[in-house]
Write an enzyme that holds these catalytic residues in place. Structure first.
Site, PDB file in Angstrom:
ATOM      1  N   GLY A   1      65.253  46.466  -7.444  1.00  0.00           N
ATOM      2  CA  GLY A   1      64.156  46.011  -6.613  1.00  0.00           C
ATOM      3  C   GLY A   1      64.541  45.314  -5.329  1.00  0.00           C
ATOM      4  O   GLY A   1      65.532  45.621  -4.688  1.00  0.00           O
ATOM      5  N   SER A   2      63.746  44.343  -4.996  1.00  0.00           N
ATOM      6  CA  SER A   2      63.678  43.768  -3.655  1.00  0.00           C
ATOM      7  C   SER A   2      64.982  43.189  -3.139  1.00  0.00           C
ATOM      8  O   SER A   2      65.787  42.610  -3.876  1.00  0.00           O
ATOM      9  CB  SER A   2      62.640  42.669  -3.656  1.00  0.00           C
ATOM     10  OG  SER A   2      62.711  41.946  -2.454  1.00  0.00           O
ATOM     11  N   SER A   3      65.131  43.291  -1.813  1.00  0.00           N
ATOM     12  CA  SER A   3      66.295  42.697  -1.162  1.00  0.00           C
ATOM     13  C   SER A   3      66.093  41.205  -0.899  1.00  0.00           C
ATOM     14  O   SER A   3      66.933  40.564  -0.291  1.00  0.00           O
ATOM     15  CB  SER A   3      66.627  43.453   0.130  1.00  0.00           C
ATOM     16  OG  SER A   3      65.501  43.630   0.935  1.00  0.00           O
TER      17      SER A   3
END
Lengths: 420, 140
Positions: B62-64
């Site tokens: 998922g997200s950075s």
């Protein structure tokens, strides 16, 4: 593993260009060491995900760079912040959070970043050339940049993105290297009827399935005969990068590094061929909803941020009707300006659409706090993150389903092209 | 029981309950940066807190923004007491590197094959300065 810095890089890391530039270079070099990169490479541009407020630490970091005299050395766009600085929507933040979020956004502007405030910079004019090395953050933007534009970036996390932008360099590893851009597995959609692939609402579903199966591996999608459209590739990339650690995918015959299957695979046999079935697609669609039943409290669309074309589709679907439920349409200033110019903005707002610019509903509190609330969305990324970040359960539907449900005040699902 | 792990990021040695995650997690959206609680309702360990644990991660997704969440956990005092990863993840570890640059003393991060993670589940685990992971068998 040691990383080799050249004389200039060593001098910057030691403070030649000030404390801010030194800290940035050290972060890039430390990451290179960690990831086994032997050296740094120049980057042509950056997209910065670090300006979103998660707590005071990020604000203090940005201000440390500003105080240290740092400036970005390559064109750098900004991802969403925690505030809508255009004033289109309101955020339910406390006084302290609001002030710190604003300070953080101002800090990144002082570092020389452009106030794009969008998670779809590639639709706001930031489109690096195929083959260019860049340093991008924001998982959906990274996946789009690598896959659809063919530029080369790793999934740069918050803080490394700005560090690379200041240093003008990135660690030479991962997706910067051609050998790591070759597909290892095949995601075969040849069983899917054309009508199924022509339905935009299936692309976030397929992306979500792809991401779960891919993890961080590079794959190639086959069996797509007609170009699904840029907004559909955007939705696929965002969903894949939410359910997996996907930084790059290919679509044979569609994306730049996959003129055909053989090229995408680099002439090798794939490790695995995943033949996607109707049952797998149905299951993936079901997983995007955590709610079931007749209740719906709000609708949110625009993750990634809506393009002007998506706003035109929204406007047509609503027609002359009024929405009965809160309806949030998230976008960036690039599309907002086009909305104002085309005269669509006032009409959408008059019919009950809340336009959210510079930010979105899962990164900052915008939607009303509703006990047991249910959010309908056509975004695979919103479907993934809304339960954890907003407390709302999700119902996934097409853009038309979102509009019809918001008009009716209850979930309404249209018939979809079948895949049996 | 003791196992030597490879040091990824130097930091504070630590001790805590071994929390072995059964599935990869996205820290952004998956962990509340204010409390350390696992907020992802689809995660099998939803509701557990990573704060003060020696946390074993089979993988991250998922997200950075995971690095921002990790740095905030360090800054707010809700970070794990030690981090054990199957493989280095530049995004997550960057939260520690940045915290260290800011002078906030992050915990150590080490690399250990996930086949060994389950041994430490629910045990009193110490992560020593040299990368040794020690678990008290009697506390199991």
């Amino acid at each position: 593993m040691t990383v080799h810095l050249n004389g200039e890089e060593k001098a910057i890391a030691a403070g030649r260009d000030g404390d801010g530039a030194a800290m940035a270079m050290r972060l890039v070099a430390e990451t290179a060491r960690l990831m086994g990169a032997p050296r740094l490479i120049p980057v042509a541009s950056a997209h910065i995900d670090g300006a979103l407020y998660h707590g005071d630490s990020g604000t203090l970091f940005a201000e440390r760079l500003v105080e240290g005299g740092a400036r970005v050395s390559v064109p750098s766009t900004l991802n969403v912040g925690a505030l809508d600085l255009t004033g289109c929507s309101r955020q339910r933040l406390g006084e302290h959070e609001r002030a710190m979020a604003r300070r953080m956004m101002q800090g990144y502007l002082k570092l020389g970043c452009q106030p794009t405030w969008t998670c779809a910079p590639y639709q706001a004019g930031h489109r690096p050339a195929a083959g260019a090395d860049v340093a991008w953050g924001e998982s959906n933007a990274v996946a789009f940049c690598n896959s659809v534009l063919g530029a080369r970036t790793n999934r740069y996390g918050d803080f490394l993105d700005i560090a690379c932008a200041i240093a003008g360099r990135a660690p030479a590893y991962g997706l910067h290297l051609p050998e790591n851009r070759v597909a290892r597995f095949v995601f075969d959609l040849s069983g899917a009827p054309d009508a199924f692939l022509a339905d935009p609402s299936n692309w976030p579903v397929l992306g979500s399935l792809y991401g779960r199966m891919a993890g961080d591996a590079v794959g190639v999608v086959t069996g797509v005969t007609a170009h699904p459209g840029e907004d559909q590739l955007k939705a696929f990339a965002a969903a894949a990068a939410s359910s997996g650690a996907v930084g790059l995918f290919h679509v044979a015959g569609i994306t730049p590094e996959a003129p055909d299957l053989e090229t995408a695979l680099g002439g090798n046999a794939p490790d695995e061929i995943i033949a996607v079935t109707a049952a797998m697609a149905q299951d993936a669609r079901k997983r995007l909803s955590t709610a079931a039943g007749d209740r719906i409290d709000a609708v949110a669309i625009g993750s990634p941020h809506l393009s002007h074309e998506e706003f035109i589709a929204l406007d047509r679907l609503i027609g002359g009707r009024r929405l009965a439920l809160p309806f949030h349409a998230c976008t960036g200033r690039h599309a907002l300006e086009a909305l104002v110019r085309s005269g669509l903005k006032d009409g959408l707002e008059a019919r009950g659409v809340t336009i959210v610019a510079d930010t979105c509903v899962v990164v900052t509190p915008i939607m009303d706090a509703v006990e047991g609330g249910v959010l309908m969305t056509n975004s695979g990324k919103f479907a993934h993150y809304a339960p954890g970040n907003t407390g709302y359960a999700t119902l996934f539907g097409s853009l038309a389903d979102c509009v019809e449900s918001a008009v009716a005040g209850r979930p309404v699902f249209a018939e979809r092209p079948a895949w049996n | 029981m003791e196992l030597k792990a490879q040091i990824l990021c130097a930091g504070m040695p630590g001790r805590g309950l071994g929390l072995v995650l059964d599935a990869p997690i996205s820290f952004w959206g998956g962990v509340d940066p204010k409390t350390g609680r696992i907020a992802d309702v689809r995660h099998p360990q939803h509701g557990a807190s990573v704060a003060g644990t020696v946390l074993f991660l089979p993988g991250t997704i998922g997200s950075s923004s995971a690095s921002a969440v990790m740095m905030e956990l360090v800054h707010s005092g809700h970070a794990p007491a030690g981090l054990v990863m199957h493989q280095p993840d530049a995004i997550l570890l960057l939260g520690f590197l940045t915290a260290s640059e800011m002078g906030w003393r992050p915990p150590m991060a080490v690399k250990l094959d996930k086949a060994h993670h389950a041994l430490f589940s629910g045990r009193d685990v110490t992560l020593h300065e040299d990368g040794t992971l020690a678990a008290d068998i009697a506390s199991a």
